[in-house]
Design a protein around this motif. Structure first.
Motif, PDB file in Angstrom:
ATOM      1  N   ILE A  25       0.853  -1.097   0.162  1.00 19.34           N
ATOM      2  CA  ILE A  25      -0.007  -0.173  -0.124  1.00 19.34           C
ATOM      3  C   ILE A  25       0.897   1.338  -0.130  1.00 19.34           C
ATOM      4  N   VAL A  26       0.623   2.136  -0.972  1.00 11.36           N
ATOM      5  CA  VAL A  26       1.569   3.218  -1.118  1.00 11.36           C
ATOM      6  C   VAL A  26       0.708   4.509  -1.189  1.00 11.36           C
ATOM      7  N   GLU A  27       1.042   5.671  -1.165  1.00 12.94           N
ATOM      8  CA  GLU A  27       0.696   7.064  -1.398  1.00 12.94           C
ATOM      9  C   GLU A  27       0.744   7.293  -2.836  1.00 12.94           C
ATOM     10  N   TYR A  28      -0.304   7.603  -3.635  1.00  8.12           N
ATOM     11  CA  TYR A  28      -0.225   7.801  -5.133  1.00  8.12           C
ATOM     12  C   TYR A  28       0.925   8.648  -5.239  1.00  8.12           C
ATOM     13  N   ASP A  29       0.847   9.826  -4.648  1.00  7.00           N
ATOM     14  CA  ASP A  29       1.704  10.830  -5.086  1.00  7.00           C
ATOM     15  C   ASP A  29       3.412  10.337  -5.183  1.00  7.00           C
ATOM     16  N   LYS A  30       3.623   9.364  -4.493  1.00  2.53           N
ATOM     17  CA  LYS A  30       5.010   8.751  -4.148  1.00  2.53           C
ATOM     18  C   LYS A  30       5.363   7.849  -5.519  1.00  2.53           C
ATOM     19  N   VAL A  31       4.390   7.591  -6.341  1.00  4.73           N
ATOM     20  CA  VAL A  31       4.638   6.620  -7.319  1.00  4.73           C
ATOM     21  C   VAL A  31       3.931   6.907  -8.691  1.00  4.73           C
ATOM     22  N   ARG A  32       3.349   8.306  -8.552  1.00  5.30           N
ATOM     23  CA  ARG A  32       2.742   8.611 -10.036  1.00  5.30           C
ATOM     24  C   ARG A  32       3.649   8.554 -11.046  1.00  5.30           C
ATOM     25  N   ASN A  33       4.820   9.239 -10.829  1.00  5.49           N
ATOM     26  CA  ASN A  33       5.517   8.887 -12.250  1.00  5.49           C
ATOM     27  C   ASN A  33       6.041   7.598 -12.639  1.00  5.49           C
ATOM     28  N   ALA A  34       5.930   6.740 -11.792  1.00 10.71           N
ATOM     29  CA  ALA A  34       6.074   5.355 -12.212  1.00 10.71           C
ATOM     30  C   ALA A  34       5.363   4.634 -13.284  1.00 10.71           C
ATOM     31  N   PHE A  35       3.850   5.466 -13.162  1.00  7.60           N
ATOM     32  CA  PHE A  35       2.856   5.029 -14.267  1.00  7.60           C
ATOM     33  C   PHE A  35       3.402   5.485 -15.757  1.00  7.60           C
ATOM     34  N   LEU A  36       4.605   6.300 -15.686  1.00 14.34           N
ATOM     35  CA  LEU A  36       4.805   6.806 -17.091  1.00 14.34           C
ATOM     36  C   LEU A  36       6.137   6.287 -17.308  1.00 14.34           C
TER      37      LEU A  36
END
Length: 375
Positions: A25-36
């Protein structure tokens, strides 16, 4: 906003690995760049519980290599390679053993499988007092199929997560199904196939079914086994192919037949008997539109010798990474054979040789011969 990342990897069990997973479980803001860029955080697991480490040094690393997204409210699946603590590929990491080259490979895997009522239970539908011989069940409807609700749910899950499932159908035995998955790129082909299997197991949990990937679960009666027929092509095959190239390809695959068989799944000898749409495991053959051959050449491919071919030897439990590895190696061998044949058959300009090596042209040789005859 918190999101769920489900890390998925292959364990160290033999002869075929199992799929494993755990949720982060992670905060979206911490991994948002990973979706790119795909750079999801590395993680670790206890390798001593998966036959990938000893208890005294049990941490193994999970390196994300592909992710599958439906939406931000749903679980994000992160497929991983297993690494040693120093960052090198673990010995069970067969994906890392796929050699370089052939980035233009396309794969179409045909995954056949049986559904059991429960682990070690009956094949779904086989409690019936009377079973018809195989034939009527193929692509059947109504009472001639079982498990369609489950199959449709698996199909929808794959499509919702961006996997290119190109079709499904009931197979020749009751309780046996097939789906086809297409991928461009040699690593993506294996990644997507493994993830479709993971989704298959996940959906099966809901129905309390057991998915049977054994290549010959029904050894009594007149029943087909299950395969992982592997369709593949390269740019050379699709656009520049010719009959000589495909003949070289068949020669290469025949010369490496034993290597392919070793990589094509355990217990496959029970399926590859020369019957039930298979070639014998100790023989290699190819044929146009021949489903009893090791390699089937589609009619459209044979018309101009451009297109894809189907390797029908892999068993349903085969590791797609191993299949891809052997196909890449055989494509290397194909190139060697084709290059040698091309050189042998190449027309040589003797006038060039005359200037470079002092050789005589055909006309000069004929003129000299006639002069000698006249003398």
């Amino acid at each position: 906003m918190k999101i769920k990342l489900e890390y998925v990897w292959l364990d160290g069990y033999k002869p075929e690995p199992n799929l494993r997973s755990k949720v982060k479980i992670v905060e979206y803001d911490k991994v948002r760049n990973a979706f790119l860029d795909g750079n999801f955080p590395m993680w670790n697991f206890d390798g001593s519980s998966t036959l990938q480490a000893e208890t005294g040094n049990s941490d193994r690393l999970l390196k994300p290599i592909r992710h599958y997204v439906k939406d931000m409210q749903s679980t994000v699946y992160v497929l991983c390679e297993v690494l040693n603590p120093d960052g090198t590929p673990h010995e069970t990491n067969k994906r890392s053993q796929i050699t370089e080259g052939y980035e233009d490979l396309w794969f179409g895997f045909e995954q056949e499988y049986f559904i059991r009522e429960e682990i070690n239970g009956n094949i779904l539908g086989h409690k019936r007092n009377i079973l018809k011989g195989q034939g009527e069940y193929y692509c059947g409807v109504g009472h001639n199929v079982v498990g369609r609700e489950f199959v449709d749910e698996h199909l929808n899950m794959c499509l919702n997560y961006g996997i290119d499932i190109t079709g499904i159908n009931a197979e020749v035995a009751l309780g046996q199904w097939e789906y086809q998955v297409f991928s461009q790129g040699k690593h993506k082909g294996g990644d997507d196939l493994w993830m479709t299997r993971y989704f298959l197991y996940k959906v099966a949990e809901k129905y309390n079914y057991h998915i049977e990937l054994h290549p010959k679960p029904l050894t009594h009666g007149e029943w087909n086994g299950s395969g992982l027929h592997t369709n593949f092509s390269t740019d050379m095959m699709r656009y520049d192919g010719n009959e000589d190239y495909f003949m070289a390809l068949f020669n290469a695959f025949e010369s490496r037949h034993d290597d392919h068989i070793k990589a094509y799944g355990s217990q496959n000898h029970l399926r590859l008997t020369g019957e039930y749409e298979t070639q014998s495991i100790d023989k290699f053959s190819w044929g146009v539109s021949d489903r009893g051959a090791s390699i089937r050449v589609p009619q459209d491919t044979a018309k101009e010798w451009k297109g894809y071919i189907e390797d029908r030897r892999p068993g349903s439990n085969a590791d797609p990474y191993k299949i891809i590895r052997e196909i890449v190696k055989s494509l290397d061998t194909t190139k060697q054979i084709y290059d040698v044949k091309t050189m042998i058959n190449k027309n040589i300009d003797t006038s060039v040789l005359n200037g470079k090596y002092g050789t005589m042209s055909n006309d000069e040789l004929l003129s000299e011969y006639r002069e000698e005859e006249a003398e």
